[in-house]
Design a protein around this motif. Structure first.
Motif, PDB file in Angstrom:
ATOM      1  N   UNK A   7       8.835  13.988 -10.142  1.00 12.16           N
ATOM      2  CA  UNK A   7       7.421  13.686  -9.947  1.00 12.16           C
ATOM      3  C   UNK A   7       6.867  14.835  -9.112  1.00 12.16           C
ATOM      4  N   UNK A   8       5.595  14.729  -8.719  1.00  8.33           N
ATOM      5  CA  UNK A   8       5.048  15.752  -7.824  1.00  8.33           C
ATOM      6  C   UNK A   8       4.253  15.090  -6.723  1.00  8.33           C
ATOM      7  N   UNK A   9       4.114  15.811  -5.621  1.00  9.86           N
ATOM      8  CA  UNK A   9       3.436  15.283  -4.432  1.00  9.86           C
ATOM      9  C   UNK A   9       2.626  16.377  -3.772  1.00  9.86           C
TER      10      UNK A   9
ATOM     11  N   UNK B 153      16.725  11.814  -8.204  1.00  9.07           N
ATOM     12  CA  UNK B 153      15.318  12.136  -8.453  1.00  9.07           C
ATOM     13  C   UNK B 153      14.870  13.253  -7.507  1.00  9.07           C
ATOM     14  N   UNK B 154      13.864  13.993  -7.943  1.00  7.77           N
ATOM     15  CA  UNK B 154      13.284  15.041  -7.102  1.00  7.77           C
ATOM     16  C   UNK B 154      11.762  14.930  -7.145  1.00  7.77           C
ATOM     17  N   UNK B 155      11.127  15.394  -6.097  1.00  6.35           N
ATOM     18  CA  UNK B 155       9.676  15.384  -5.986  1.00  6.35           C
ATOM     19  C   UNK B 155       9.242  16.840  -5.803  1.00  6.35           C
ATOM     20  N   UNK B 156       8.559  17.367  -6.794  1.00  2.91           N
ATOM     21  CA  UNK B 156       8.184  18.787  -6.818  1.00  2.91           C
ATOM     22  C   UNK B 156       6.770  19.008  -6.298  1.00  2.91           C
ATOM     23  N   UNK B 157       6.502  20.221  -5.872  1.00  2.00           N
ATOM     24  CA  UNK B 157       5.118  20.592  -5.579  1.00  2.00           C
ATOM     25  C   UNK B 157       4.363  20.627  -6.904  1.00  2.00           C
ATOM     26  N   UNK B 158       3.040  20.489  -6.882  1.00  2.93           N
ATOM     27  CA  UNK B 158       2.278  20.567  -8.139  1.00  2.93           C
ATOM     28  C   UNK B 158       2.534  21.860  -8.923  1.00  2.93           C
ATOM     29  N   UNK B 159       2.652  22.987  -8.233  1.00  4.91           N
ATOM     30  CA  UNK B 159       2.892  24.255  -8.926  1.00  4.91           C
ATOM     31  C   UNK B 159       4.234  24.245  -9.648  1.00  4.91           C
ATOM     32  N   UNK B 160       5.249  23.733  -8.995  1.00  3.16           N
ATOM     33  CA  UNK B 160       6.579  23.693  -9.603  1.00  3.16           C
ATOM     34  C   UNK B 160       6.614  22.706 -10.774  1.00  3.16           C
TER      35      UNK B 160
ATOM     36  N   UNK C  41      -0.399  15.702 -16.176  1.00  2.00           N
ATOM     37  CA  UNK C  41      -0.852  14.407 -16.687  1.00  2.00           C
ATOM     38  C   UNK C  41       0.321  13.492 -17.056  1.00  2.00           C
ATOM     39  N   UNK C  42       1.517  14.068 -17.273  1.00  2.00           N
ATOM     40  CA  UNK C  42       2.695  13.245 -17.562  1.00  2.00           C
ATOM     41  C   UNK C  42       3.124  12.456 -16.331  1.00  2.00           C
ATOM     42  N   UNK C  43       2.947  13.030 -15.167  1.00  2.00           N
ATOM     43  CA  UNK C  43       3.242  12.329 -13.921  1.00  2.00           C
ATOM     44  C   UNK C  43       4.706  12.216 -13.569  1.00  2.00           C
TER      45      UNK C  43
END
Length: 132
Positions: free
Chosen positions: A35-37, A106-113, A121-123
């Motif tokens: 996901x991203x954060x 699971x991993x949480x990526x930066x928006x750029x990554x 939009x996939x989220x």
């Protein structure tokens, strides 16, 4: 009455079973959701922005990483890179944070990554990743 050696064997078996889950996560590749954060000040003590190529690994992975102590800023996983893959695309990111809501792999990526791998939009996407 149990002998001392029996108690030691049972204790080692218990410790081994507890340690085996986090150690499995360090094998390659790992498979989980990405996901991203919106980054800010991370658990590693570094402030990042949405344009940085960074990642938060799961709290389980972060907290049990070999050499981890009570001080998250000193966690040996901080500053390590990992490469995430999705549908033929890959991105390499630096570990700077821990994700409380993430499952083990699971991993949480930066928006750029995240955008390197898929449209935001996939989220949520299913990725493979390897700690470098």
């Amino acid at each position: 009455m149990l002998s001392f050696s029996t108690v030691v064997v049972v204790a080692l078996a218990l410790v081994s079973s507890v340690v085996s889950v986090p150690m499995r996560a360090r094998q390659s590749p790992n498979f989980g959701d990405a996901t991203f954060y919106e980054p800010g000040l991370g658990a590693c003590g570094v402030t990042n922005s949405a344009s940085d190529h960074i990642v938060a690994v799961s709290a389980s992975f972060f907290d049990t990483f070999p050499g981890a102590t009570a001080n998250p800023n000193a966690n040996p996983v901080c500053g390590r890179t990992l490469t995430a893959n999705f549908q033929g695309k890959s991105t390499t990111v630096t570990v700077v944070d821990r994700c409380v809501g993430c499952a083990l792999d699971d991993i949480d990526l930066s928006p750029a990554a995240f955008s390197d791998l898929a449209d935001q939009s996939l989220g949520r996407i299913q990725v493979s990743w390897t700690l470098n």
